[in-house]
Write an enzyme that holds these catalytic residues in place. Structure first.
Site, PDB file in Angstrom:
ATOM      1  N   HIS B  36       0.832  -1.209   0.000  1.00 34.14           N
ATOM      2  CA  HIS B  36       0.000   0.000   0.000  1.00 34.14           C
ATOM      3  C   HIS B  36       0.864   1.257   0.000  1.00 34.14           C
ATOM      4  O   HIS B  36       0.605   2.216  -0.706  1.00 34.14           O
ATOM      5  CB  HIS B  36      -0.947   0.008   1.204  1.00 34.14           C
ATOM      6  CG  HIS B  36      -2.236  -0.665   0.914  1.00 34.14           C
ATOM      7  ND1 HIS B  36      -2.380  -2.032   0.948  1.00 34.14           N
ATOM      8  CD2 HIS B  36      -3.455  -0.179   0.554  1.00 34.14           C
ATOM      9  CE1 HIS B  36      -3.625  -2.347   0.625  1.00 34.14           C
ATOM     10  NE2 HIS B  36      -4.299  -1.237   0.385  1.00 34.14           N
ATOM     11  N   LYS B 101     -10.219  -7.561   7.994  1.00 33.87           N
ATOM     12  CA  LYS B 101     -10.886  -7.821   9.268  1.00 33.87           C
ATOM     13  C   LYS B 101     -10.776  -6.599  10.166  1.00 33.87           C
ATOM     14  O   LYS B 101      -9.790  -5.866  10.098  1.00 33.87           O
ATOM     15  CB  LYS B 101     -10.281  -9.054   9.959  1.00 33.87           C
ATOM     16  CG  LYS B 101      -8.877  -8.846  10.499  1.00 33.87           C
ATOM     17  CD  LYS B 101      -8.426 -10.055  11.286  1.00 33.87           C
ATOM     18  CE  LYS B 101      -7.007  -9.905  11.784  1.00 33.87           C
ATOM     19  NZ  LYS B 101      -6.885  -9.150  13.025  1.00 33.87           N
TER      20      LYS B 101
END
Lengths: 280, 183
Positions: B36, B101
């Site tokens: 990222h 999550k």
């Protein structure tokens, strides 16, 4: 005096990490099964069913339960009648981890330095806690601890006047702050007393106790049960999906402390709190 | 049970509501912290991404190495909150779904509402189970990042729940009796 060769320590650690990462302790599997039977939320039940199926698949396929195979905490109880031969204890432990993580095809998740952050490539070094004990045995417990749950732990130096209610509030605060992040259903390891680092170590050690064994002191056992109920009433549920299974257990350990202190640490374990203990 | 397959259109996204159970099919991209960081740096330097992100799905995962005879090792989700810093920019560039999550921050939710994107939760810690839903894996960028490299995966029946929908309904912040936005 009894002599133990470092090669035996390396082999023990290697086998222990390989087993721990693949095979979840039976007490946790049983607790997950019971939770699944009692869970009221449909999404939570679906997730618990997948978690239980995962524990079977990992063993069948000889694969890690979770891709976060952790940084390994190694708890050593060294009998003072033991002489370690042929090398150093920490090196022997790290070698066992290196070999186990290579052979097990586990992820290497350790970086060399908190700022440089270069992967060490073999999941070492471990975090080793060594205590001397009576006798001529060597007990090694490994806990490959994932960061998802580890990152959610907290410690607070309460005032003694805050007492047991302050401790209860803090436990609930830590679990609430963590929410769905630490992969609930969690195990809350709680250390109360000692000083700052002692409380943290007690909290970690509390995670090594099976979820179906309560503290041997009656008052603490009752406190564990009370806190488990309170934590589950938070409604966070499996993976934060909501539901009545937020924790499988609250394990509390205590130690004498200073007249002016009331340290409390909460170390959270995920539903895949993997531990193996071996005596040499 | 809804099926979801990239490339996703805005209509596909708007059909999803918080709490819906979905099975993801087809191509997804796997990236976590370091990938990222690299992607967002490329965008800030005015460079392109290693793949066309329009309508795509990113899965926050850093798998275990593949054991012999398998295409991938254990591959469950990592904590999504660590990607919150980067998600806004990727959503603005066309990312339509994220799988991970745990909760997201308000900036991410605002971007999801603004551009139309969903956040799907899958089962943390179910790495062996989820690896079975992954049928093909290809490293498409940053191989030097090891477990953090950018992967393209083909998945089948990958189980998720819509945790945050494009209207901002958030399963992690759901209080008893809270109102659910449906416009």
């Amino acid at each position: 005096m009894r002599q133990i060769d470092v090669k035996q320590i390396t082999q023990t650690v290697k086998e222990a990490v390989m087993q721990a990462n693949i095979s979840l302790p039976p007490d946790i599997i049983q607790a997950l099964q019971e939770a699944s039977d009692k869970e009221s939320s449909p999404s939570a039940r679906r997730f618990l069913k997948i978690i239980l199926e995962n524990t079977e698949l990992a063993v069948q396929e000889n694969m890690a339960l979770c891709q976060d195979t952790g940084m390994v905490v190694v708890d050593v109880e060294l009998g003072q009648e033991v002489i370690i031969q042929g090398g150093y204890l920490n090196e022997a432990i790290n070698l066992g981890i290196r070999e186990g993580y290579q052979q097990g095809f586990f992820r290497k998740s350790v970086v060399n330095d908190p700022f440089q952050r270069i992967n060490t490539g073999d999941n070492t070094p471990a975090i080793v806690h060594c205590n001397l004990a009576e006798g001529d045995k060597l007990r090694i417990t490994v806990l490959p601890k994932g960061a998802g749950s580890e990152n959610m732990g907290q410690l607070s130096m309460l005032k003694p006047a805050q007492g047991i209610n302050g401790v209860k509030d803090f436990i609930l605060k830590v679990v609430r702050d963590a929410g769905g992040n630490p992969c609930p259903p969690i195990i809350a390891g709680v250390g109360v007393g000692g000083n700052m680092e002692k409380a943290a170590l007690l909290a970690k050690r509390a995670l090594l106790r099976p979820v179906n064994i309560r503290n041997s002191r009656n008052d603490l056992a009752r406190l564990e049960e009370e806190m488990l109920k309170a934590v589950n009433e938070l409604g966070i549920g499996p993976q934060g999906m909501g539901g009545n299974t937020t924790a499988l257990a609250v394990n509390i350990e205590v130690y004498p402390t200073h007249i002016a202190s009331l340290p409390v640490a909460v170390n959270l374990g995920c539903h895949s709190t993997r531990r193996v203990s071996v005596e040499i | 049970m809804k099926l979801l397959r990239a490339p996703l259109q805005i209509e596909d996204i708007m059909e999803l509501s918080m709490g819906d159970e979905v099975l993801v099919q087809g191509s997804i991209y796997a990236a976590r912290d370091a990938a990222h960081k690299n992607m967002v740096q490329s965008l800030e330097n005015g460079e392109g991404l290693p793949f066309d992100i329009e309508g795509q799905i990113i899965y926050y995962v850093g798998p275990c190495p593949a054991p012999p005879g398998k295409i991938i090792g254990s591959a469950g989700p990592t904590t999504s909150g660590r990607m919150d810093t980067y998600a806004h920019l990727l959503i603005a560039k066309g990312l339509k779904a994220m799988i991970g999550k745990g909760p997201r921050d308000q900036n991410v939710i605002e971007a999801m509402k603004k551009y139309g994107a969903v956040y799907l939760a899958t089962v943390g810690g179910a790495g062996a189970y989820l690896a079975r839903c992954i049928k093909d894996v290809e490293t498409i960028a940053y191989p030097e990042l090891g477990p953090e490299s950018l992967l393209k995966m083909e998945v089948q029946d990958f189980p998720c729940v819509v945790a945050i929908d494009a209207r901002g309904n958030d399963i992690y912040r759901l209080e008893k009796g809270a109102e659910v936005a449906d416009d």
